[in-house]
Design an enzyme around this catalytic site. Structure first.
Site, PDB file in Angstrom:
ATOM      1  N   ASN A  51     -14.191  -1.903   3.653  1.00 38.92           N
ATOM      2  CA  ASN A  51     -12.888  -2.297   4.487  1.00 38.92           C
ATOM      3  C   ASN A  51     -12.923  -3.631   5.068  1.00 38.92           C
ATOM      4  OD1 ASN A  51     -11.206   0.012   3.508  1.00 38.92           O
ATOM      5  ND2 ASN A  51     -12.148   1.273   5.157  1.00 38.92           N
ATOM      6  N   LYS A  62       0.719  -1.118   0.023  1.00 35.47           N
ATOM      7  CA  LYS A  62       0.087   0.018   0.153  1.00 35.47           C
ATOM      8  C   LYS A  62       1.194   1.187  -0.075  1.00 35.47           C
ATOM      9  CE  LYS A  62      -3.812   2.126   2.540  1.00 35.47           C
ATOM     10  NZ  LYS A  62      -4.840   1.749   3.752  1.00 35.47           N
ATOM     11  N   ASP A  95      -7.436  -1.706   6.197  1.00 36.87           N
ATOM     12  CA  ASP A  95      -7.415  -0.178   6.120  1.00 36.87           C
ATOM     13  C   ASP A  95      -7.506   0.198   7.553  1.00 36.87           C
ATOM     14  OD1 ASP A  95      -7.347   2.173   4.852  1.00 36.87           O
ATOM     15  OD2 ASP A  95      -9.190   2.162   3.824  1.00 36.87           O
ATOM     16  N   ASP A 145     -12.769   2.952  10.656  1.00 37.09           N
ATOM     17  CA  ASP A 145     -13.379   3.270   9.282  1.00 37.09           C
ATOM     18  C   ASP A 145     -13.959   1.704   8.851  1.00 37.09           C
ATOM     19  OD1 ASP A 145     -13.513   4.461   6.831  1.00 37.09           O
ATOM     20  OD2 ASP A 145     -11.691   4.148   6.300  1.00 37.09           O
TER      21      ASP A 145
HETATM   22  N1  LIG Z   1      -3.932  -7.092   2.301  1.00 35.41           N
HETATM   23  C1  LIG Z   1      -4.687  -7.158   1.203  1.00 35.41           C
HETATM   24  N2  LIG Z   1      -4.912  -8.102   0.498  1.00 35.41           N
HETATM   25  C2  LIG Z   1      -5.800  -7.816  -0.545  1.00 35.41           C
HETATM   26  N3  LIG Z   1      -6.400  -6.925  -1.024  1.00 35.41           N
HETATM   27  C3  LIG Z   1      -6.099  -5.772  -0.536  1.00 35.41           C
HETATM   28  C4  LIG Z   1      -5.287  -5.776   0.671  1.00 35.41           C
HETATM   29  N4  LIG Z   1      -5.274  -4.381   1.333  1.00 35.41           N
HETATM   30  C5  LIG Z   1      -5.905  -3.603   0.428  1.00 35.41           C
HETATM   31  N5  LIG Z   1      -6.628  -4.548  -0.563  1.00 35.41           N
HETATM   32  C6  LIG Z   1      -7.333  -3.980  -1.720  1.00 35.41           C
HETATM   33  O1  LIG Z   1      -7.004  -2.511  -2.055  1.00 35.41           O
HETATM   34  C7  LIG Z   1      -8.228  -1.540  -1.613  1.00 35.41           C
HETATM   35  C8  LIG Z   1      -7.920  -0.599  -1.157  1.00 35.41           C
HETATM   36  O2  LIG Z   1      -6.984  -0.754   0.070  1.00 35.41           O
HETATM   37  P1  LIG Z   1      -7.420   0.155   1.474  1.00 35.41           P
HETATM   38  O3  LIG Z   1      -8.892   0.151   1.836  1.00 35.41           O
HETATM   39  O4  LIG Z   1      -6.343  -0.290   2.533  1.00 35.41           O
HETATM   40  O5  LIG Z   1      -7.123   1.693   0.969  1.00 35.41           O
HETATM   41  P2  LIG Z   1      -7.994   3.133   0.660  1.00 35.41           P
HETATM   42  O6  LIG Z   1      -6.992   4.031   1.286  1.00 35.41           O
HETATM   43  O7  LIG Z   1      -9.371   2.714   1.362  1.00 35.41           O
HETATM   44  O8  LIG Z   1      -7.909   2.832  -0.938  1.00 35.41           O
HETATM   45  P3  LIG Z   1      -9.016   3.465  -1.921  1.00 35.41           P
HETATM   46  O9  LIG Z   1      -9.384   4.892  -1.275  1.00 35.41           O
HETATM   47  O10 LIG Z   1      -8.590   3.093  -3.041  1.00 35.41           O
HETATM   48  O11 LIG Z   1     -10.234   2.501  -1.334  1.00 35.41           O
HETATM   49  C9  LIG Z   1      -9.244  -2.458  -0.943  1.00 35.41           C
HETATM   50  O12 LIG Z   1     -10.571  -2.319  -0.931  1.00 35.41           O
HETATM   51  C10 LIG Z   1      -8.706  -3.959  -1.155  1.00 35.41           C
HETATM   52  O13 LIG Z   1      -9.586  -4.284  -2.237  1.00 35.41           O
HETATM   53 MG   LIG Z   2     -10.354   1.510   2.247  1.00 36.19          MG
END
Ligand SMILES: Nc1ncnc2c1ncn2[C@@H]1O[C@H](COP(=O)(O)OP(=O)(O)OP(=O)(O)O)[C@@H](O)[C@H]1O
Ligand SMILES: [Mg+2]
Length: 177
Positions: free
Chosen positions: A118, A4, A131, A113
């Site tokens: 999430n 990430k 997240d 969140d």
């Molecule tokens: N460890 C993981 N394994 C698989 N998929 C993941 C993982 N972490 C994140 N993702 C995927 O990446 C997406 C975005 O991750 P995250 O929710 O942590 O960030 P975010 O800041 O909310 O990003 P966004 O605003 O793009 O949703 C998640 O909705 C999921 O689909």
């Molecule tokens: Mg997220």
């Protein structure tokens, strides 16, 4: 692994500062770049706090605005978000999510969140929370407000699938009150 990368320019810094200011583990930096680094560190610390339970990705490492964690999978690919997943037994999945919230709280953490965006759904309808950068320690002045919001989001989502998901019941189960 999943990597990430927090975009330095994309964050809402006022909101991030609001959420980080009550967290003694982090520095509410005035500099945008530094604040993003703190945000990445906070996500790593929060996951590490509850990783023993196995309902979050394995935290591997963080540096600056990059976080490395285990990839959450479904069959042979990345796991879908709860909002996109086809769940066999919504009631059972809901109970598992409530148990995640309860375990987190027992470790002094509120996700902050939590929603169908999430939560990923791994094999056998196993919910995996992701997240964690909004996650607050229970002694943080903002923690109770975040806990109520998490529970409201989750109960509202599962009610759409006919689950008898009551906010007060969940709050009682989580806090023991
Ligand atoms: N460890 C993981 N394994 C698989 N998929 C993941 C993982 N972490 C994140 N993702 C995927 O990446 C997406 C975005 O991750 P995250 O929710 O942590 O960030 P975010 O800041 O909310 O990003 P966004 O605003 O793009 O949703 C998640 O909705 C999921 O689909
Ligand atoms: Mg997220």
């Amino acid at each position: 692994m999943a990597i990430k990368i927090y975009r330095i320019e994309a964050g809402d810094f006022n909101l991030m500062r609001k959420y980080i200011v009550g967290d003694l583990r982090c520095h509410p930096a005035k500099n945008k770049r530094r604040l993003i680094y703190e945000w990445a560190k906070r996500e790593f610390l929060n996951m590490s706090r509850v990783s023993e339970f196995g309902f979050c990705p394995e935290p591997v490492a963080f540096q600056k605005n990059v976080l490395v964690m285990g990839l959450v999978t479904y069959e042979d690919g990345p796991a879908p978000k709860l909002k996109d997943a086809v769940i066999e037994d919504a009631g059972c999945c809901f109970n598992k999510v409530v148990e995640c919230i309860r375990c987190m709280y027992s470790k002094g953490l509120v996700h902050g969140d939590l929603s169908e965006y999430n939560i990923l759904v791994s094999d056998e309808d196993k919910p995996v929370l992701i997240d964690f950068s909004m996650g607050a320690l229970v002694e943080d002045p903002i923690a109770q407000e975040l806990l109520h919001r998490d529970i409201r989001n989750v109960t509202k989502y599962f009610r759409k699938f006919g689950v008898d998901a009551n906010e007060n019941d969940v709050l009682g189960a989580v806090t023991g009150g």
